[in-house]
Design a protein around this motif. Structure first.
Motif, mmCIF file in Angstrom:
data_model
loop_
_atom_site.group_PDB
_atom_site.id
_atom_site.type_symbol
_atom_site.label_atom_id
_atom_site.label_comp_id
_atom_site.label_asym_id
_atom_site.label_seq_id
_atom_site.Cartn_x
_atom_site.Cartn_y
_atom_site.Cartn_z
ATOM 1 N N TRP A 1 61.594 36.206 112.657
ATOM 2 C CA TRP A 1 60.253 36.350 111.586
ATOM 3 C C TRP A 1 58.612 36.715 112.965
ATOM 4 N N GLN A 2 58.173 36.579 114.229
ATOM 5 C CA GLN A 2 57.902 36.608 115.208
ATOM 6 C C GLN A 2 56.581 38.116 114.541
ATOM 7 N N PRO A 3 57.571 38.666 114.016
ATOM 8 C CA PRO A 3 56.794 40.344 113.760
ATOM 9 C C PRO A 3 56.286 39.829 112.573
ATOM 10 N N HIS A 4 56.300 38.836 111.486
ATOM 11 C CA HIS A 4 55.382 39.407 110.211
ATOM 12 C C HIS A 4 54.532 37.892 110.389
ATOM 13 N N VAL A 5 54.459 36.921 110.781
ATOM 14 C CA VAL A 5 53.909 35.449 110.507
ATOM 15 C C VAL A 5 52.589 34.984 111.700
ATOM 16 N N ASP A 6 52.601 34.357 111.740
ATOM 17 C CA ASP A 6 51.138 33.338 112.732
ATOM 18 C C ASP A 6 51.929 32.600 113.215
ATOM 19 N N GLU A 7 53.031 31.795 111.986
ATOM 20 C CA GLU A 7 53.190 30.511 112.230
ATOM 21 C C GLU A 7 54.390 30.848 111.270
ATOM 22 N N VAL A 8 55.044 29.581 111.800
ATOM 23 C CA VAL A 8 56.449 28.922 110.209
ATOM 24 C C VAL A 8 56.783 27.423 110.778
ATOM 25 N N VAL A 9 57.128 27.019 109.424
ATOM 26 C CA VAL A 9 58.019 26.192 109.584
ATOM 27 C C VAL A 9 59.024 25.524 108.259
ATOM 28 N N VAL A 10 59.536 25.243 109.133
ATOM 29 C CA VAL A 10 61.318 25.001 108.980
ATOM 30 C C VAL A 10 61.402 23.346 108.140
ATOM 31 N N VAL A 11 60.903 23.057 106.402
ATOM 32 C CA VAL A 11 60.953 21.552 106.690
ATOM 33 C C VAL A 11 62.349 21.121 106.612
ATOM 34 N N GLU B 1 66.428 28.357 100.256
ATOM 35 C CA GLU B 1 66.247 28.714 98.951
ATOM 36 C C GLU B 1 64.636 28.450 98.320
ATOM 37 N N GLN B 2 63.757 27.474 99.149
ATOM 38 C CA GLN B 2 62.358 27.248 98.885
ATOM 39 C C GLN B 2 61.772 27.399 99.968
ATOM 40 N N TRP B 3 61.016 28.742 99.866
ATOM 41 C CA TRP B 3 59.970 29.129 100.410
ATOM 42 C C TRP B 3 58.845 29.224 100.060
ATOM 43 N N ALA B 4 57.330 29.481 100.933
ATOM 44 C CA ALA B 4 56.539 29.511 100.745
ATOM 45 C C ALA B 4 55.788 30.270 101.430
ATOM 46 N N TYR B 5 54.320 30.710 101.258
ATOM 47 C CA TYR B 5 53.824 31.861 101.980
ATOM 48 C C TYR B 5 52.088 31.418 102.203
ATOM 49 N N PHE B 6 51.625 31.288 102.998
ATOM 50 C CA PHE B 6 50.529 30.622 103.288
ATOM 51 C C PHE B 6 49.648 31.994 104.411
ATOM 52 N N PRO C 1 45.259 26.214 104.029
ATOM 53 C CA PRO C 1 46.257 27.748 102.910
ATOM 54 C C PRO C 1 45.782 27.895 102.384
ATOM 55 N N GLN C 2 46.017 28.864 101.814
ATOM 56 C CA GLN C 2 46.091 29.668 100.412
ATOM 57 C C GLN C 2 47.463 30.041 99.863
ATOM 58 N N PRO C 3 47.608 29.680 99.203
ATOM 59 C CA PRO C 3 49.434 30.895 98.831
ATOM 60 C C PRO C 3 47.950 32.494 99.085
ATOM 61 N N ALA C 4 49.040 32.957 99.336
ATOM 62 C CA ALA C 4 49.477 34.782 99.309
ATOM 63 C C ALA C 4 50.802 35.302 99.388
ATOM 64 N N GLU C 5 50.467 36.478 98.695
ATOM 65 C CA GLU C 5 51.459 37.453 98.131
ATOM 66 C C GLU C 5 52.487 37.220 99.627
ATOM 67 N N THR C 6 53.551 37.391 99.725
ATOM 68 C CA THR C 6 54.630 37.376 100.766
ATOM 69 C C THR C 6 54.780 38.845 100.588
ATOM 70 N N PRO C 7 54.762 39.197 101.960
ATOM 71 C CA PRO C 7 54.829 40.438 102.577
ATOM 72 C C PRO C 7 56.642 40.830 102.025
ATOM 73 N N PRO C 8 56.645 42.007 101.764
ATOM 74 C CA PRO C 8 58.355 42.176 101.852
ATOM 75 C C PRO C 8 58.885 42.038 103.046
ATOM 76 N N THR D 1 63.397 37.495 105.235
ATOM 77 C CA THR D 1 64.117 36.731 106.613
ATOM 78 C C THR D 1 64.429 35.401 105.225
ATOM 79 N N ALA D 2 63.991 35.046 104.651
ATOM 80 C CA ALA D 2 64.047 33.995 103.860
ATOM 81 C C ALA D 2 65.348 34.483 102.810
ATOM 82 N N ASP D 3 65.597 35.534 103.099
ATOM 83 C CA ASP D 3 66.622 36.119 102.109
ATOM 84 C C ASP D 3 67.861 35.852 103.134
ATOM 85 N N ARG D 4 67.484 36.268 104.403
ATOM 86 C CA ARG D 4 68.749 35.983 105.677
ATOM 87 C C ARG D 4 68.989 34.600 105.949
#
Ligand code: SF4
Length: 491
Positions: free
Chosen positions: A234-244, A324-329, A337-344, A349-352
């Protein structure tokens, strides 16, 4: 002779269990296991043997009708108790006591279908979804048949049956409990409802269906474990991840994994009780939403971002423990946080995460107490059988499948019904479950414990043309294998 007496005279009496049915010609008894065929009492299901070795390949699709091989031909045959019959009263020798030479050792297997009043099933349901609180009553129809036990790692556990439900409640409760146990053990689907919880369809070896939704994936781990596993990706692609997660929700930059990767603290804050840095309990209520919580909108578990740490443009991924559930902001100028287009790359990583989840499944383990009267069918001195089992001189199997014998007193066994032949279980209306059990040991050890030696018969006198033959399941220990025993010279 009066008509009713004449009619009774045509019936034969089954003495295989305490019900002692009178059975008319062409009819079966109350349990459908025994019938009157022209005045002979016959067991309706065929005796089942496990066949291992090259000849067994024909059975790998479990279609006994395809079998045309010679039974012995250098292969190993194990006579299971499936279809063997029960004995009542208990002092009678077991239905089959068979001997066979295994390499240089004369082995005996005592085969009987035990009538288990003290029995039940433990059910493991691979899901994070809330199905009911611990100790909640589980019902089949309206009748209580068990309760919810502990949650395990990625699974919920049920304890069903047991003597209190079988015989300690009303007649209806006992009958319904016995029916539910029988169907679960024979790998059928059973619908269960949990008080203040979900409706779950349970079937051994199949995915659970929870409130009508088939469960697909078992979580990859708790939220903290997921952070640990995927932090580097995750580190190269985001500034924060919350795993619910209903158990531990993970926050990447605050978690030790994020610190170890020198990630900048994001100021993203979540609800709940902080356990240790980056690990939060009780971010929401249990439910059937994200990560086994009642969360449908992931933003609902966020507090406002810490203005001293957060920054506009901060990229935030929120994801569940199954992927199975994820969202990018992306945080706007007000740090909202505003919804944004998820970088491929982030989508990958979600698929992983999902890829690392195992398929969700129901496991049904039969558990029963064999330390009682059925021992008399094995030996005239029952306690010696118990000791022999504890000393590993006697190997216990159920339908040929390895049975775990609990420590301590008695012979309390537990076995995965998926390791047993299909339709291995029956019932009697007392009510109790009928389950196969076999005791295998050396002939000399059998003699030493006071076994019924005068009833021992060679295996090929028992295995007849109508015998059902099934292949040994891959990975199952062979009951004859020497490593199962502690007797001298077993290597
Ligand atoms: S219930 Fe089954 S085993 Fe028991 S007496 Fe009737 S037919 Fe025999």
């Amino acid at each position: 002779m009066p008509d009713d007496q004449a009619a009774k005279a045509e019936k034969i009496r089954c003495d295989a269990c305490p019900v002692m049915c009178y059975i008319a010609d062409g009819k079966s008894g109350a349990c459908d296991r025994y019938a009157n065929h022209g005045g002979d009492l016959v067991r309706l299901d065929p005796l089942t043997v496990i066949q291992s070795g090259a000849q067994a390949v024909a059975f790998l699709d479990h279609d006994p009708a395809d079998w045309d091989g010679d039974l012995i031909q250098g292969n190993r045959t194990f006579v299971t108790a499936v279809g063997a019959g029960t004995t009542y009263p208990d002092y009678k020798p077991a239905p089959f006591i068979v001997s066979q030479q295994i390499e240089d050792v004369d082995m005996v297997t005592v085969v009987t279908e035990g009538i288990f009043s003290y029995c039940g099933v433990k059910v493991k349901i691979d899901t994070d979804r809330f199905i009911g609180h611990e100790r909640a009553v589980v019902r089949a129809g309206d009748e209580p048949v068990g309760h919810v036990m502990t949650s395990e790692y990625g699974s919920k556990m049920l304890s069903l049956g047991g003597v209190e439900h079988l015989t300690g409640g009303t007649k209806a409760e006992g009958r319904v409990t016995c029916d539910a146990l029988l169907r679960l053990c024979n790998r059928e689907a059973v619908e269960l409802t949990i008080d203040d919880g979900a409706t779950v369809v349970v079937q051994a070896g199949q995915a659970p269906i929870i409130d009508g939704q088939p469960e697909r994936l078992m979580r990859v781990g708790c939220g903290s474990a997921a952070i640990g596993m995927f932090a580097k990706q995750w580190q190269p692609h985001v500034d924060e991840v919350v795993v619910v997660d209903d158990h531990i929700t993970g926050v990447l930059t605050e978690h030790e994994a994020g610190k170890g990767l020198d990630m900048r603290p994001s100021g993203i804050r979540v609800n709940g009780r902080r356990s240790t840095p980056g690990r939060y309990f009780q971010v929401a209520e249990p439910g059937t939403g994200w990560g086994g919580t009642d969360v449908e909108d992931p933003l609902s578990i966020l507090k406002s971002a810490d203005p001293k740490k957060a920054w506009p443009g901060l990229r935030l991924l929120m994801i569940s423990t199954t992927g199975e559930q994820w969202a990018y902001f992306v945080l706007d100028a007000d740090l909202v946080p505003q919804p944004a287009e998820t970088p491929p790359a982030l989508r990958a990583t979600a698929d992983r995460v999902a890829e690392n989840c195992e398929p969700s499944m129901c496991s049904v383990l039969f558990m029963g107490g064999a330390g009682g009267s059925l021992r008399a069918g094995v030996t005239e001195n029952p306690v010696r059988l118990t000791r022999s089992v504890k000393e590993a001189l006697t190997y216990v199997s159920c339908g040929g499948a390895e049975a775990y014998v609990w420590p301590g007193g008695g012979i309390t066994v537990m076995v995965d019904v998926m390791d047993m032949p299909t339709d291995a279980f029956g019932y009697v209306p007392t009510p109790a479950l009928v389950a196969p059990i076999e005791f295998t040991l050396r002939r000399e050890d059998y003699a030493a414990l006071g076994g019924h030696l005068d009833h021992v018969q060679p295996v090929d006198s028992v295995v007849l043309p109508g015998t059902r033959r099934v292949a040994a399941k891959a990975g199952q220990p062979n009951p004859h294998a020497r490593e199962n025993y502690r007797w001298p010279g077993r290597t």
